[in-house]
Design a protein around this motif. Structure first.
Motif, short mmCIF file in Angstrom:
data_model
loop_
_atom_site.label_atom_id
_atom_site.label_comp_id
_atom_site.label_asym_id
_atom_site.label_seq_id
_atom_site.Cartn_x
_atom_site.Cartn_y
_atom_site.Cartn_z
N ASP A 2 -0.03 5.89 9.68
CA ASP A 2 -0.91 5.52 8.38
C ASP A 2 -1.06 4.29 7.76
OD1 ASP A 2 -1.01 8.37 8.33
OD2 ASP A 2 0.53 8.68 6.94
N TRP A 9 0.79 -1.21 -0.05
CA TRP A 9 -0.21 -0.17 -0.04
C TRP A 9 0.67 1.12 0.01
CZ3 TRP A 9 -4.84 -1.53 -1.21
CH2 TRP A 9 -5.04 -2.77 -0.57
N MET A 55 1.76 -8.23 1.15
CA MET A 55 0.65 -7.30 1.49
C MET A 55 0.88 -6.22 2.50
SD MET A 55 -1.51 -7.71 -1.02
CE MET A 55 -2.95 -7.11 -0.37
N CYS A 56 1.72 -6.74 3.27
CA CYS A 56 1.96 -5.88 4.66
C CYS A 56 3.36 -6.10 5.16
CB CYS A 56 0.94 -6.19 5.74
SG CYS A 56 1.14 -5.27 7.35
N PHE A 101 -8.48 -6.78 13.13
CA PHE A 101 -9.91 -6.48 12.32
C PHE A 101 -10.95 -7.40 13.17
CE2 PHE A 101 -6.67 -5.49 9.42
CZ PHE A 101 -7.09 -4.03 9.01
N GLY A 153 4.23 -6.58 8.01
CA GLY A 153 3.93 -7.39 8.99
C GLY A 153 3.92 -8.78 8.73
N VAL A 211 0.10 -10.92 9.00
CA VAL A 211 0.87 -10.92 10.05
C VAL A 211 0.61 -12.30 10.80
CG1 VAL A 211 0.90 -9.58 12.32
CG2 VAL A 211 0.74 -8.35 10.37
N GLN A 268 -0.49 -2.83 11.92
CA GLN A 268 0.35 -3.95 11.59
C GLN A 268 1.62 -3.56 11.16
OE1 GLN A 268 -1.65 -5.77 12.99
NE2 GLN A 268 -2.26 -7.35 11.71
N HIS A 320 -2.02 0.82 6.36
CA HIS A 320 -3.34 0.16 5.93
C HIS A 320 -4.03 -0.63 6.59
CE1 HIS A 320 -5.82 -0.56 2.09
NE2 HIS A 320 -5.61 -1.75 2.78
N TYR A 321 -3.33 -1.49 7.42
CA TYR A 321 -3.75 -2.45 8.15
C TYR A 321 -3.87 -2.03 9.80
CZ TYR A 321 -3.26 -5.34 4.06
OH TYR A 321 -3.52 -6.06 2.93
N ARG A 322 -4.08 -0.62 9.63
CA ARG A 322 -4.22 0.19 10.89
C ARG A 322 -2.93 -0.07 11.84
NH1 ARG A 322 -10.27 -1.73 12.76
NH2 ARG A 322 -11.32 -1.07 10.81
#
Lengths: 176, 679
Positions: A89, A33, A59-60, B608, A62, B632, A95, A91-93
């Protein structure tokens, strides 16, 4: 027996060069992201940086497994970079913070393996920070050049005992 | 295991790639060197994304029976969908095609063609190794709720709201001010046509207020967003107005009788007054007033209650508290707007210290016939007409000390001010600009018109605005302001005596823009402007599926652009609603419960709430509907019981091997040999 610092060229693919200065090979991980898009933006803006870094998109940040880093060093990387969203910032809050935790732990683990902690680097770049991405790449390549190559005996240790990847479970069952 | 039959496709992208990467060499190399990894065909083509390029891939999939496709071209964020669809058209599962970037990551950022070519080879190898580990996947399908949340009731949000509502779908507008309308409601005239802002805006406000499909939540803020694509759960806080909306007729007796007068720093930009109970402006929608307890005598001292006594319908209620409402929507539009640059931050311009230095928002109110001066352009004393006015461009824009970007509207607003000053006062007008930027329809014509009207243009950034006279020739200008500016066209330093200075302030993100972006899970620049999914091709979508943005929340822009943004966002949202469902990337984590030891390490990792623990079976479960696919938990599981589709352990490990097995380029160290030699 000590191995030469630069191995004589034997590959058929690349021209044989022996007396060149050390050019590190660096593996970079980005999140989907922010930092991957920062790399995209560096490209779109035609901002130049050294060609030593090869990127893998996760994707992350993390998602980073310790094995990825060990595999990288075993297979020839002189440094590994973890990049991701700025924690505020993400994207996964939150992570990105978990990636930071893992990074700090991995750095410590690497020094136990005889690899300088500075060979594992981390920085943040938002999707708007193409310039920052390129600048950080330039900085890290210079730092790793100063460190020199990883002694081959350390790489052999890593390659001989790869972090055994257990067989991975079935792929996700997708619900339509 | 035999390697799956793989096709490799190298794009020239015109010359974008081929100028810096020897594409033919990469093509041949892939076939020669990656044959044992399954590569059976390797091609290059000037534009892989063209229909002919895609047909090439489709034909090969059928002819060679390809099981995997690797395209070396631009960023996957650009054309991943294109090549997945091409593969899908030829009967190959789209997730067995991989696009790797040799443009953004190679040809556009490197300068040595030989090294760039070697890096491109390594990237192709990474893709070929990785894609061999891919599994067929199907996109996840989620239904789309047909309601829409619009945050911000300015012109961008209103435009979108009306389009969606007219199509027959419910819209919720959340606006934190007492009325919708946004900044545009404060403006006097709009450039370049000079039509009155209120005349063109208020009909839209009234339409939005009256539309049966639009629910207004004014004096309200979104406090929580949960759920996911297609079905977001929204929680909105209604701040207390202390007025019962159901009963209020908007007659205005309450604010007539209210004895407390406070400076209106909101709508009137500090130039006028309002009461403790007030509507921001006469055409406000909705018509109900708002009581601000910080200003109210009753809240301070426990007496007064004049509004309550005089209200003919008894609708004043001092006991009101925050109310929370919840609703679900399928799409969200962020049209949260901007805030004007605070001119106090440039001290040498003296705003806040020199009384006759004004900001553009103050000027808008002053020049407005319904404003605090009744449309008279006067000095801070409220009566004196200026004889000379200086207008300063780029205040808080194009300045390394404040904002480096151009605010896009200040040149035109300054020209408008010059015209209005001359129309109202006949004063001399000096415009100090850096560059004149008038790129819109009719904009440059307007510039010429203002030139012909006799406004004096001085090209140069203003250095200082002062009230202290320094030179003998300035004698007689006591009490006036001196604008010091370098006239870069004449090559002289000027000190211009004027009565009034107008700072054309730039556009900045709202003060809480980053918090708002975080709440809705969208990315924003370090300044706070929301980042588009693609700056050119997807300018109103954000990185988060189902969340859109329009207007100045995205960056500086004028009213026509904000309106276009709003309409574009409405069209995109309506298209989603019409489709009824949305396809999502099937990147999700899943648990192999046979392997799960029940250690619960992953349980606290998911923001989430997708991970739950089954106390009976003592294993962890992941809800694919809530999982966002970050991975993760996949990385954290010590038993390797969690796998992440699309980014599995084996896929990433394979890509690492591919990328590093062909160091080439740099010093060409063949790693395996090096390791072997030492061993």
């Amino acid at each position: 027996m000590t191995a030469p610092m630069t191995t004589p060229q034997t590959s058929a693919m690349a021209p044989a060069v022996t007396a060149q200065p050390f050019e590190p090979l660096i593996l970079g991980f980005t999140c989907n992201w922010c930092s991957y898009r920062a790399a995209d933006l560096a490209g779109t803006s035609r901002i130049k940086y050294p060609d030593n870094v090869r990127l893998i998109r996760l994707m992350c940040s993390g998602r980073m497994e310790p094995e990825f880093i060990l595999e990288g060093f075993a297979k020839g990387a002189d440094a590994v970079i973890m990049t991701g969203c700025w924690p505020e910032d993400c994207h996964y809050r939150i992570q990105s913070v978990k990636a930071l935790r893992r990074f700090l732990f991995l750095r410590r683990m690497l020094s136990d393996l005889g690899i300088e902690p500075a060979r594992l680097q981390r920085f943040y770049a938002s999707a708007a920070e193409g310039k920052r991405f390129a600048d950080e790449m330039t900085r890290i390549v210079a730092e790793v050049k100063a460190l020199g190559p990883i002694p081959p005996e350390i790489r052999v240790t890593l390659a001989a005992e790869p972090a055994a990847p257990a067989p991975v479970a079935e792929p996700v069952e997708v619900e339509a | 295991m035999t390697a799956p039959k793989t096709g490799v496709y190298i794009c020239h992208c015109g010359t974008n790639i081929s100028a810096m990467v020897d594409v033919e060499a990469v093509r041949d190399w892939a076939l020669d060197e990656l044959g044992d990894k399954g590569v059976v065909v390797s091609r290059d083509y000037p534009f892989m994304c063209s229909s002919l390029g895609q047909e090439l891939i489709e034909k090969d999939i059928k002819e060679y029976g390809l099981e995997r496709v690797v395209v070396g071209a631009c960023s996957p964020h650009m054309h991943e969908k294109t090549f997945r669809e091409a593969s899908s058209n030829a009967g190959l599962n789209p997730y067995l095609a991989e696009l790797v970037s040799i443009r953004e990551q190679v040809s556009w950022v490197h300068t040595d063609k030989a090294k760039a070519t070697e890096k491109a080879k390594a990237i192709i190898a990474g893709g070929v190794y990785r894609v061999a580990e891919h599994e067929p996947l199907e996109p996840l399908i989620a239904p789309v709720n047909n309601a829409t949340l619009i945050v911000g009731g300015g012109i961008a949000g209103l435009t979108a709201a009306l389009e969606i509502a007219k199509a027959g779908y419910p819209v919720h507008i959340v606006e934190r001010e007492p009325s919708i309308g946004g900044h545009m409601a404060q403006y006097d005239k709009t450039f370049p046509t000079l039509d009155c802002a209120a005349c063109i805006l208020t009909p839209k406000m009234v339409d939005a207020g009256a539309h049966k499909n639009i629910t207004l939540h004014t004096w309200s803020e979104v406090v929580d967003v949960s759920g996911s694509v297609g079905d977001f759960k929204i929680k909105v806080k209604h701040k207390p107005r202390y007025v019962v909306e159901a009963d209020c007729t908007g007659c205005g007796i309450c604010w007539e009788k209210c004895p407390v007068q406070v400076i209106d720093t909101g709508f009137e930009s500090g130039l006028g007054y309002r009461k403790a109970i007030y509507t921001p402006f006469p055409q406000a929608v909705p018509k109900y007033p708002v009581l601000t307890p910080d200003d109210c005598t009753y809240f301070a001292k426990g007496t007064c209650r004049a509004c309550e006594k005089f209200c003919p319908v008894d609708c004043i209620d001092f006991t009101q508290t925050d109310e929370f409402v919840e609703f679900n929507v399928g799409s969200i539009l962020l049209a949260t707007g901007f805030q004007p640059f605070d001119a106090r931050r440039i001290e040498s311009y003296g705003y806040g210290r020199l009384p006759n230095v004004f900001t553009s928002m103050e000027f808008e109110r002053m020049s407005n016939a319904a404003g605090p001066t009744g449309g008279k352009i006067v000095l801070r004393d409220g009566v004196t007409e200026p004889k000379a006015v200086a207008i300063v461009h780029c205040v808080g824009s194009r300045d390394k000390n404040t904002n480096e970007y151009c605010s896009a509207v200040c040149c035109m607003q300054s020209l408008k001010f010059a015209h209005l000053v001359r129309e109202h006062t006949k004063a001399d007008v000096y415009e100090c600009y850096i560059d004149m930027r008038t790129p819109g329809k009719g904009y440059d014509e307007f510039y010429n018109r203002v030139l012909e009207e006799g406004t004096q243009f001085i090209r140069g950034r203003v250095a200082e605005i002062t009230d202290s006279l320094r030179y003998p020739e300035e004698e007689g200008h006591e009490g006036r302001l001196i604008v010091q500016v370098e006239d870069t066209l004449a090559g002289v330093k000027r000190r211009i005596p004027v009565d009034m200075v107008m700072l054309s302030t730039g556009i900045e993100p709202q003060a809480d823009a980053t918090e708002v972006a975080r709440m809705f899970g969208v990315g924003c620049s370090s300044k706070g402007f929301i980042i588009e999914r693609h700056a050119k091709l997807d300018p109103v979508a954000t990185m988060t599926d189902g969340v859109f943005a329009a207007g100045t929340a995205l960056g500086p822009r004028d009213i026509p652009s904000s309106v276009s943004n709003g309409a574009a966002a409405a069209a995109t949202i309506l298209s989603r609603i019409a489709q009824g469902e949305i396809a999502m990337e099937p990147y999700r984590a899943s648990v192999d419960t046979e392997r799960c030891s029940g250690c619960r390490i992953c349980n606290d990792l998911c923001p989430f709430s997708a991970i739950t623990f089954d106390e009976m079976a003592m294993v962890t479960n992941i809800n694919p509907k809530l999982c966002q696919g970050c991975g993760v938990c996949v990385a954290a599981c010590p038993a390797n019981a969690i796998s992440g589709s699309g980014f599995s352990h084996h896929q990433i490990m394979a890509q690492i091997d591919g990328l590093l097995s062909y160091p080439g380029g740099s010093d060409g160290r063949p790693v395996e040999e090096a390791v072997g030699a030492t061993a």
